[in-house]
Design an enzyme around this catalytic site. Structure first.
Site, PDB file in Angstrom:
ATOM      1  CB  ALA A 117       1.151   8.691   0.184  1.00 27.16           C
TER       2      ALA A 117
ATOM      3  N   GLY B 190      -0.486   7.763  -4.699  1.00 23.19           N
ATOM      4  CA  GLY B 190      -1.294   8.940  -4.391  1.00 23.19           C
ATOM      5  C   GLY B 190      -1.183  10.026  -5.451  1.00 23.19           C
TER       6      GLY B 190
ATOM      7  CD  GLU C 116      -4.594   6.468  -4.645  1.00 24.32           C
ATOM      8  OE1 GLU C 116      -3.583   6.853  -4.004  1.00 24.32           O
ATOM      9  OE2 GLU C 116      -5.366   5.595  -4.217  1.00 24.32           O
TER      10      GLU C 116
ATOM     11  CD  GLU D 187      -0.675   2.818  -4.186  1.00 25.49           C
ATOM     12  OE1 GLU D 187      -0.689   2.133  -5.230  1.00 25.49           O
ATOM     13  OE2 GLU D 187      -1.071   3.984  -4.146  1.00 25.49           O
TER      14      GLU D 187
HETATM   15  N1  CAA Z   1       7.772   9.091  -0.745  1.00 22.06           N
HETATM   16  C1  CAA Z   1       8.885   9.612  -0.208  1.00 22.06           C
HETATM   17  N2  CAA Z   1      10.004   9.873  -0.918  1.00 22.06           N
HETATM   18  C2  CAA Z   1       9.991   9.556  -2.222  1.00 22.06           C
HETATM   19  C3  CAA Z   1       8.871   8.999  -2.853  1.00 22.06           C
HETATM   20  C4  CAA Z   1       7.709   8.761  -2.055  1.00 22.06           C
HETATM   21  N3  CAA Z   1       6.567   8.281  -2.568  1.00 22.06           N
HETATM   22  N4  CAA Z   1       9.168   8.777  -4.147  1.00 22.06           N
HETATM   23  C5  CAA Z   1      10.434   9.208  -4.328  1.00 22.06           C
HETATM   24  N5  CAA Z   1      10.928   9.685  -3.179  1.00 22.06           N
HETATM   25  C6  CAA Z   1      12.264  10.225  -2.944  1.00 22.06           C
HETATM   26  C7  CAA Z   1      13.338   9.163  -2.930  1.00 22.06           C
HETATM   27  O1  CAA Z   1      13.411   8.542  -1.678  1.00 22.06           O
HETATM   28  C8  CAA Z   1      14.561   9.987  -3.264  1.00 22.06           C
HETATM   29  O2  CAA Z   1      14.989  10.657  -2.124  1.00 22.06           O
HETATM   30  P1  CAA Z   1      16.566  10.691  -1.739  1.00 22.06           P
HETATM   31  O3  CAA Z   1      17.203  11.463  -2.880  1.00 22.06           O
HETATM   32  O4  CAA Z   1      16.611  11.409  -0.453  1.00 22.06           O
HETATM   33  O5  CAA Z   1      17.018   9.266  -1.715  1.00 22.06           O
HETATM   34  C9  CAA Z   1      14.045  11.038  -4.236  1.00 22.06           C
HETATM   35  O6  CAA Z   1      12.622  11.078  -4.025  1.00 22.06           O
HETATM   36  C10 CAA Z   1      14.289  10.674  -5.682  1.00 22.06           C
HETATM   37  O7  CAA Z   1      13.754   9.370  -5.908  1.00 22.06           O
HETATM   38  P2  CAA Z   1      14.599   8.191  -6.600  1.00 22.06           P
HETATM   39  O8  CAA Z   1      16.057   8.342  -6.292  1.00 22.06           O
HETATM   40  O9  CAA Z   1      13.948   6.901  -6.213  1.00 22.06           O
HETATM   41  O10 CAA Z   1      14.360   8.555  -8.149  1.00 22.06           O
HETATM   42  P3  CAA Z   1      14.334   7.542  -9.382  1.00 22.06           P
HETATM   43  O11 CAA Z   1      14.243   8.424 -10.582  1.00 22.06           O
HETATM   44  O12 CAA Z   1      15.396   6.526  -9.289  1.00 22.06           O
HETATM   45  O13 CAA Z   1      12.940   6.719  -9.229  1.00 22.06           O
HETATM   46  C11 CAA Z   1      10.567   6.495  -8.841  1.00 22.06           C
HETATM   47  C12 CAA Z   1      11.700   7.390  -9.352  1.00 22.06           C
HETATM   48  C13 CAA Z   1      10.366   5.310  -9.749  1.00 22.06           C
HETATM   49  C14 CAA Z   1       9.306   7.359  -8.860  1.00 22.06           C
HETATM   50  C15 CAA Z   1      10.881   6.004  -7.390  1.00 22.06           C
HETATM   51  O14 CAA Z   1      11.239   7.140  -6.613  1.00 22.06           O
HETATM   52  C16 CAA Z   1       9.727   5.341  -6.708  1.00 22.06           C
HETATM   53  O15 CAA Z   1       9.439   4.185  -6.988  1.00 22.06           O
HETATM   54  N6  CAA Z   1       9.050   6.051  -5.770  1.00 22.06           N
HETATM   55  C17 CAA Z   1       7.981   5.488  -4.974  1.00 22.06           C
HETATM   56  C18 CAA Z   1       6.703   5.330  -5.783  1.00 22.06           C
HETATM   57  C19 CAA Z   1       5.622   4.701  -4.923  1.00 22.06           C
HETATM   58  O16 CAA Z   1       5.743   3.595  -4.448  1.00 22.06           O
HETATM   59  N7  CAA Z   1       4.498   5.446  -4.747  1.00 22.06           N
HETATM   60  C20 CAA Z   1       3.366   4.977  -3.953  1.00 22.06           C
HETATM   61  C21 CAA Z   1       3.448   5.505  -2.558  1.00 22.06           C
HETATM   62  S1  CAA Z   1       2.238   4.793  -1.473  1.00 22.06           S
HETATM   63  C22 CAA Z   1       0.816   5.689  -1.746  1.00 22.06           C
HETATM   64  O17 CAA Z   1       0.778   6.615  -2.524  1.00 22.06           O
HETATM   65  C23 CAA Z   1      -0.386   5.254  -0.920  1.00 22.06           C
HETATM   66  C24 CAA Z   1      -1.668   5.897  -1.269  1.00 22.06           C
HETATM   67  O18 CAA Z   1      -2.445   5.384  -2.047  1.00 22.06           O
HETATM   68  C25 CAA Z   1      -2.057   7.166  -0.673  1.00 22.06           C
END
Ligand code: CAA
Length: 257
Positions: free
Chosen positions: A64, A108, A111, A131
């Protein structure tokens, strides 16, 4: 409005590409609304028998959209019916859906893959429910579908530690049906979707509904549902055609009736 998803129709198969590459296909309201609208369109199109949902090579979906929800209050989430309002369209969709997962499928994103009927993974795929690291819990079915897919202890491990799982581990655990090299994943998913779509659509819908009963209710109710659905299939012209074709040693010509 941006094209947060791309919809392509290839004969009997619809291909949906998640299309927010700049944020690794983070799932925001606009994307989920567009996904829902695409599914409405596909559901109404009698010629489509199967759907493939994919992302980019780097990301199926990284979850998400964290920036969009970071400041939500309880009331924003509750009154806005966060997740239920638009994510659940996939759950009510009646045709078969294959997720073709390359790169990350996190939160998400994992999911969303689990809401699909079959998950194919590229060898570079990584799955997880991280999460816990954000101070929240999976909220689009992760705490329910993951244990059903991989068992309690592995689901607890993934949810409580937030660690990522490789494609190999996901296949061994039962989350993933098949693994392919990343550059072959989409072709293989489309080939499988074409095979599925070559069968009778009402039979595919009956099958999907019956297998889902195994996850949604007790065994005896599922068995009864399956038996009655089998009985109902004898009302289909496609059952008459499929069995006659076998007896006459020819290919069946299904008409989705
Ligand atoms: N939401 C918003 N933006 C996101 C995102 C997310 N879930 N995941 C990545 N991005 C964005 C980053 O902020 C970044 O944007 P900028 O270039 O503007 O900074 C861009 O995507 C690239 O990401 P990274 O620079 O972080 O890329 P990376 O290769 O170093 O890392 C990753 C990749 C490990 C996937 C890392 O991006 C990450 O940990 N993302 C979040 C994963 C996460 O926590 N997901 C769960 C979300 S909560 C949820 O989903 C709740 C639910 O159950 C519905």
């Amino acid at each position: 409005m941006n094209d947060e998803i791309l919809l392509e129709l290839h004969d009997k198969v619809a291909l949906i590409r998640l299309n927010r590459p700049q944020v690794l296909n983070a799932l925001n309201d606009a994307l989920m609304d567009q996904l829902g609208a695409a599914l409405d369109k596909i559901e109404a199109d009698e010629t489509i028998g199967c759907v493939v949902i994919t992302g980019s090579e780097k990301a199926f979906a990284a979850g998400a959209d964290i920036s969009a929800m970071a400041t939500y209050s309880y009331m924003d989430a509750y009154k806005g019916d966060f997740i239920t309002r638009n994510w659940e369209r996939l759950k009510t969709f009646r045709k078969p859906v294959i997720a073709a997962v390359s790169g990350v499928a996190l939160g998400g994103g994992c999911e969303l893959a689990m809401m699909c009927d079959i998950v194919f993974a590229a060898d570079n795929a990584r799955f997880g429910q991280p999460e816990v690291k954000l101070g929240t819990i999976p909220g689009a079915g992760g705490t329910q579908r993951l244990p059903r897919a991989v068992g309690k202890t592995k689901a607890m491990d993934l949810c409580l530690t937030g660690r990522l799982m490789s494609a190999d581990e996901a296949e061994r655990a039962g989350l993933v049906a098949r693994i392919y090299p990343a550059d072959q994943l989409l072709d293989e998913a489309m080939a499988a979707a074409r095979q599925v779509a070559s069968y009778s659509l009402p039979v595919l819908m009956m099958l999907k509904e019956s297998v889902n009963r195994a996850f949604e209710g007790p065994l005896n109710e599922g068995l009864l549902f399956e038996r009655r659905t089998l009985h109902a299939s004898f009302a289909l012209a496609d059952q008459k055609e499929g069995m006659a074709a076998f007896v006459e040693k020819r290919k069946p010509n299904f008409t989705n009736r």
